[in-house]
Write an enzyme that holds these catalytic residues in place. Structure first.
Site, PDB file in Angstrom:
ATOM      1  N   HIS A   1      -7.639  -4.573   9.957  1.00 17.90           N
ATOM      2  CA  HIS A   1      -7.375  -4.375   8.523  1.00 17.90           C
ATOM      3  C   HIS A   1      -6.029  -4.984   8.133  1.00 17.90           C
ATOM      4  O   HIS A   1      -5.133  -5.112   8.960  1.00 17.90           O
ATOM      5  CB  HIS A   1      -7.469  -2.890   8.122  1.00 17.90           C
ATOM      6  CG  HIS A   1      -6.320  -2.022   8.526  1.00 17.90           C
ATOM      7  ND1 HIS A   1      -6.504  -0.831   9.197  1.00 17.90           N
ATOM      8  CD2 HIS A   1      -4.984  -2.118   8.333  1.00 17.90           C
ATOM      9  CE1 HIS A   1      -5.327  -0.261   9.387  1.00 17.90           C
ATOM     10  NE2 HIS A   1      -4.389  -1.015   8.877  1.00 17.90           N
TER      11      HIS A   1
ATOM     12  N   ASP B   1       0.811  -1.218   0.000  1.00 20.01           N
ATOM     13  CA  ASP B   1       0.000   0.000   0.000  1.00 20.01           C
ATOM     14  C   ASP B   1       0.847   1.272   0.000  1.00 20.01           C
ATOM     15  O   ASP B   1       2.063   1.222   0.225  1.00 20.01           O
ATOM     16  CB  ASP B   1      -0.996   0.010   1.179  1.00 20.01           C
ATOM     17  CG  ASP B   1      -0.348  -0.363   2.507  1.00 20.01           C
ATOM     18  OD1 ASP B   1       0.887  -0.312   2.619  1.00 20.01           O
ATOM     19  OD2 ASP B   1      -1.093  -0.700   3.444  1.00 20.01           O
TER      20      ASP B   1
ATOM     21  N   GLU C   1      -9.985  -2.022   4.824  1.00 21.80           N
ATOM     22  CA  GLU C   1     -10.655  -1.673   6.075  1.00 21.80           C
ATOM     23  C   GLU C   1     -11.916  -2.528   6.255  1.00 21.80           C
ATOM     24  O   GLU C   1     -12.503  -2.979   5.268  1.00 21.80           O
ATOM     25  CB  GLU C   1     -11.056  -0.187   6.040  1.00 21.80           C
ATOM     26  CG  GLU C   1      -9.889   0.780   5.929  1.00 21.80           C
ATOM     27  CD  GLU C   1      -9.138   0.979   7.244  1.00 21.80           C
ATOM     28  OE1 GLU C   1      -9.216   0.119   8.142  1.00 21.80           O
ATOM     29  OE2 GLU C   1      -8.460   2.013   7.370  1.00 21.80           O
TER      30      GLU C   1
ATOM     31  N   ASN D   1      -8.047  -2.472  14.005  1.00 21.68           N
ATOM     32  CA  ASN D   1      -9.416  -2.865  13.643  1.00 21.68           C
ATOM     33  C   ASN D   1      -9.452  -4.114  12.758  1.00 21.68           C
ATOM     34  O   ASN D   1     -10.482  -4.454  12.190  1.00 21.68           O
ATOM     35  CB  ASN D   1     -10.134  -1.698  12.935  1.00 21.68           C
ATOM     36  CG  ASN D   1      -9.456  -1.310  11.619  1.00 21.68           C
ATOM     37  OD1 ASN D   1      -8.474  -1.925  11.220  1.00 21.68           O
ATOM     38  ND2 ASN D   1      -9.988  -0.303  10.950  1.00 21.68           N
TER      39      ASN D   1
HETATM   40  C1  GLP Z   1      -1.143   0.557   8.470  1.00 20.73           C
HETATM   41  C2  GLP Z   1      -0.744  -0.139   7.165  1.00 20.73           C
HETATM   42  C3  GLP Z   1      -0.699  -1.618   7.306  1.00 20.73           C
HETATM   43  C4  GLP Z   1      -0.027  -1.975   8.610  1.00 20.73           C
HETATM   44  C5  GLP Z   1      -0.900  -1.552   9.751  1.00 20.73           C
HETATM   45  C6  GLP Z   1      -0.259  -1.755  11.119  1.00 20.73           C
HETATM   46  O1  GLP Z   1      -2.318   1.279   8.345  1.00 20.73           O
HETATM   47  N1  GLP Z   1      -1.559   0.177   6.049  1.00 20.73           N
HETATM   48  O2  GLP Z   1      -0.040  -2.173   6.191  1.00 20.73           O
HETATM   49  O3  GLP Z   1       0.149  -3.371   8.673  1.00 20.73           O
HETATM   50  O4  GLP Z   1      -1.337  -0.235   9.620  1.00 20.73           O
HETATM   51  O5  GLP Z   1       0.704  -0.801  11.382  1.00 20.73           O
HETATM   52  P1  GLP Z   1       1.666  -0.846  12.644  1.00 20.73           P
HETATM   53  O6  GLP Z   1       2.645  -1.931  12.370  1.00 20.73           O
HETATM   54  O7  GLP Z   1       2.338   0.499  12.686  1.00 20.73           O
HETATM   55  O8  GLP Z   1       0.835  -1.134  13.821  1.00 20.73           O
END
Ligand code: GLP
Length: 251
Positions: free
Chosen positions: A138, A67, A143, A136
């Site tokens: 995702h 992403d 989402e 959440n």
């Molecule tokens: C973000 C990204 C995801 C990631 C997730 C967790 O929004 N789009 O690819 O896995 O959140 O992030 P973190 O590792 O900072 O908790």
């Protein structure tokens, strides 16, 4: 789904790095699916160390990130391009032309999304996809919703995601509200998937993922139960709301 519950963040990172190193040595031309956020940073540090110790070679590796925020330039410190360059690519011998991250400033976003999936296909698909999980549930920027996207798409970020990710920005107003994200289908096409999660703030999502019998758009990560080669590597805090017996359900 195979589950490893490790003592802490460092142990989680070591387990995931070892799995990626094994994949890279087994197939030096691997196509790796990459992820950003705080969770994989320790893993990337260990990959850099392994490269410095000549245990891995990135010269023939290709990478696809799952992403990128819409509107951010690759040199913006909050873009995922910047994150990947800074936390991995600039420190290893990967050819940057082989590192693909969605272009959040593409002129025709719809056409760009289609082209991104085609590009992945043209390299024979992803061998190993690394994923984090949002609070959440995702994955990438899929989402929670009744219907999820099959292919790479333009995602609108949830309020809760904007809030979680605001810790990387100067203020919450600076967090982009949309992103390009691989769809559930793009992710599920990967040969192997490793998902990692650490910390108490992921415990609820992990509890829902492991304790519920449902596959639902309201918990996008639950679709991973339908994949035949998923390894979930988490720390004890992320596992803390689960029943101990759950350990024996996933091995
Ligand atoms: C973000 C990204 C995801 C990631 C997730 C967790 O929004 N789009 O690819 O896995 O959140 O992030 P973190 O590792 O900072 O908790």
């Amino acid at each position: 789904m195979k589950l490893y519950v490790e003592k802490d963040y460092d142990a989680m990172s070591r387990r995931v790095a070892a799995m990626i190193i094994e994949e890279m040595n087994y197939n030096p031309r691997s196509v790796l699916g990459m992820s950003t956020g705080g969770t994989p940073m320790g893993t990337y540090e260990l990959l850099i160390k392994a490269y410095e110790e000549k245990k891995i070679d990135f010269s023939r590796i290709k990478t696809f990130n799952c992403d990128e925020y819409i509107g951010l330039h690759g040199e913006d410190p909050n873009s995922y391009r910047y994150f990947m360059n800074n936390n991995l690519f600039n420190h290893v011998n990967v050819d940057t032309r082989n590192t693909y991250i969605p272009d959040g400033r593409a002129k025709n976003l719809q056409a760009y999304c289609k082209a991104y999936d085609n590009l992945i296909e043209s390299f024979g698909g992803i061998d190993l996809q690394l994923l984090g999980i949002g609070t959440n549930g995702h994955i990438a920027f899929n989402e929670p919703a009744e219907e999820l996207s099959l292919n790479t798409f333009i995602a609108q970020l949830d309020e809760s995601t904007i809030k979680s990710n605001s810790r990387f920005f100067d203020s919450i107003e600076d967090v982009p509200t949309s992103a390009i994200s691989m769809g559930m289908g793009s992710i599920m096409k990967a040969n192997k998937i490793i998902m990692l999660a650490n910390g108490k703030n992921k415990a609820e999502a992990i509890n829902r993922l492991l304790e519920s019998e449902l596959v639902t758009g309201w918990l996008p990560a639950s679709f991973l139960h339908l994949h035949t080669d998923v390894t979930l590597v988490i720390d004890e805090e992320a596992f803390s709301l689960c029943d101990e017996r759950t350990l024996y359900k996933f091995y």
